[in-house]
Scaffold this active site. Structure first.
Site, mmCIF file in Angstrom:
data_model
loop_
_atom_site.group_PDB
_atom_site.id
_atom_site.type_symbol
_atom_site.label_atom_id
_atom_site.label_comp_id
_atom_site.label_asym_id
_atom_site.label_seq_id
_atom_site.Cartn_x
_atom_site.Cartn_y
_atom_site.Cartn_z
ATOM 1 N N LYS A 13 0.832 -1.209 0.000
ATOM 2 C CA LYS A 13 0.000 0.000 0.000
ATOM 3 C C LYS A 13 0.868 1.261 0.000
ATOM 4 C CE LYS A 13 -2.205 -0.830 3.816
ATOM 5 N NZ LYS A 13 -1.631 -2.096 4.284
ATOM 6 N N ARG A 87 -9.573 1.812 9.575
ATOM 7 C CA ARG A 87 -9.109 0.456 9.840
ATOM 8 C C ARG A 87 -10.025 -0.309 10.793
ATOM 9 N NH1 ARG A 87 -3.419 1.076 9.000
ATOM 10 N NH2 ARG A 87 -2.191 -0.775 9.377
ATOM 11 N N ARG A 126 11.978 -6.145 4.397
ATOM 12 C CA ARG A 126 11.761 -4.695 4.328
ATOM 13 C C ARG A 126 12.730 -3.956 5.255
ATOM 14 N NH1 ARG A 126 5.847 -2.129 4.730
ATOM 15 N NH2 ARG A 126 5.785 -2.829 6.887
ATOM 16 N N ARG A 159 11.711 -2.221 10.676
ATOM 17 C CA ARG A 159 10.648 -1.695 11.540
ATOM 18 C C ARG A 159 10.394 -2.691 12.663
ATOM 19 N NH1 ARG A 159 5.683 0.190 7.733
ATOM 20 N NH2 ARG A 159 4.563 -0.886 9.382
ATOM 21 N N ARG A 170 -0.144 -8.476 13.617
ATOM 22 C CA ARG A 170 -0.767 -7.488 12.720
ATOM 23 C C ARG A 170 -1.723 -8.160 11.739
ATOM 24 N NH1 ARG A 170 4.396 -5.236 10.303
ATOM 25 N NH2 ARG A 170 3.102 -4.006 8.909
HETATM 26 P P1 ADP Z 1 0.763 -1.784 7.759
HETATM 27 O O1 ADP Z 1 -0.459 -1.513 6.970
HETATM 28 O O2 ADP Z 1 1.904 -2.254 6.887
HETATM 29 O O3 ADP Z 1 0.537 -2.631 8.965
HETATM 30 P P2 ADP Z 1 0.925 1.017 8.600
HETATM 31 O O4 ADP Z 1 2.149 1.793 8.359
HETATM 32 O O5 ADP Z 1 -0.297 1.403 7.836
HETATM 33 O O6 ADP Z 1 1.362 -0.478 8.344
HETATM 34 O O7 ADP Z 1 0.546 1.050 10.142
HETATM 35 C C1 ADP Z 1 1.461 0.652 11.112
HETATM 36 C C2 ADP Z 1 0.793 0.610 12.482
HETATM 37 O O8 ADP Z 1 0.289 1.915 12.825
HETATM 38 C C3 ADP Z 1 -0.413 -0.311 12.606
HETATM 39 O O9 ADP Z 1 -0.062 -1.645 12.858
HETATM 40 C C4 ADP Z 1 -1.165 0.349 13.774
HETATM 41 O O10 ADP Z 1 -0.568 0.023 15.007
HETATM 42 C C5 ADP Z 1 -0.927 1.825 13.553
HETATM 43 N N1 ADP Z 1 -2.019 2.440 12.760
HETATM 44 C C6 ADP Z 1 -1.899 3.023 11.537
HETATM 45 N N2 ADP Z 1 -3.094 3.459 11.100
HETATM 46 C C7 ADP Z 1 -4.005 3.131 12.053
HETATM 47 C C8 ADP Z 1 -5.408 3.291 12.189
HETATM 48 N N3 ADP Z 1 -6.154 3.881 11.234
HETATM 49 N N4 ADP Z 1 -6.006 2.818 13.303
HETATM 50 C C9 ADP Z 1 -5.294 2.223 14.278
HETATM 51 N N5 ADP Z 1 -3.973 2.037 14.210
HETATM 52 C C10 ADP Z 1 -3.319 2.479 13.118
#
Ligand code: ADP
Ligand code: ZN
Length: 215
Positions: A13, A87, A126, A159, A170
């Protein structure tokens, strides 16, 4: 153009969203990037969200909704790419209210899919720049010099949430919480789905553009 991207962690994404942002000259709004920047700067918000993120859990809705409110206080006249929000179901409801308030409609809501074996492989390869956040992948887009960022010479790190055990967490959080939001858009007939398993970044991007422009 207003585009929303869904997909499990590791489907690309961020990478594809950044390419879309360049192509259409619209900002990519990523709550994950925003939180990571706050963590890097050790701000009060960063300190609040750090534990959740590093352990693979979602940041609580009330914090995310506060951030989203600020994010959308800007008038994105040419649109935006939304990556990582909404989310959860409450976030989805809040986002519907935001759309209504601005009298906006989404142009494309997209679910990017990749087979689980490939997701795990990608996330373990990554690497990310500690300073500028640029993303690399030891297999598909390696840095010129090991552990050094091509863009700013910063140090590359893994990360904390890409550690195998946290990745599993996750993925299960995605199944438990984010799937419900995806299904909501699917039931409404608004979701476009694309499987990019085995495709290169360029190939995935081409397919994604076709899908977006087919509407
Ligand atoms: P990925 O989609 O690869 O897991 P992101 O960079 O989008 O990674 O998000 C990393 C982390 O940030 C998530 O695992 C969560 O802990 C937090 N996070 C990001 N966006 C949200 C959201 N909309 N609601 C809750 N937590 C979020
Ligand atoms: Zn860098």
């Amino acid at each position: 153009m207003r585009i929303m991207l869904f997909g499990e962690p590791g489907v690309g994404k961020g990478t594809l969203g950044s390419r879309l942002s360049e192509k259409y000259s619209i900002p990519r709004l990523s709550t994950g990037d925003l939180f990571r920047a706050e963590i890097a700067k050790s701000t009060p918000l960063g300190q609040k969200v750090k534990e959740y993120i590093n352990s693979g859990h979602l940041v609580p809705d009330e914090i995310v909704l506060e951030v989203a409110k600020q994010m959308f206080s800007v008038d994105y006249n040419n649109g935006f790419i939304l990556d990582g929000f909404p989310r959860t179901v409450p976030q989805g409801e809040a986002f519907s209210a935001i759309l209504k308030e601005h009298d906006w409609k989404m142009d494309a809501i997209i679910l990017i899919k990749v087979q689980i074996e490939e997701i795990i492989r990608r996330l373990s390869a990554r690497r990310q720049c500690e300073s500028c956040g640029a993303s690399f992948n030891l297999v598909s887009s390696p840095p010129k010099v090991a552990w050094v960022c091509d863009k700013c010479s910063g140090k590359l790190i893994q990360r904390p949430d890409d550690e195998p055990q946290v990745v599993r967490e996750r993925l299960s959080v995605y199944q438990e919480q984010t799937n419900a939001v995806v299904n909501y858009y699917r039931r409404k007939g608004l979701l476009k789905e694309i499987d990019v398993t085995g495709l290169s970044v360029n190939e995935s991007f081409e397919s994604l553009i076709k899908l977006i422009e087919s509407s």
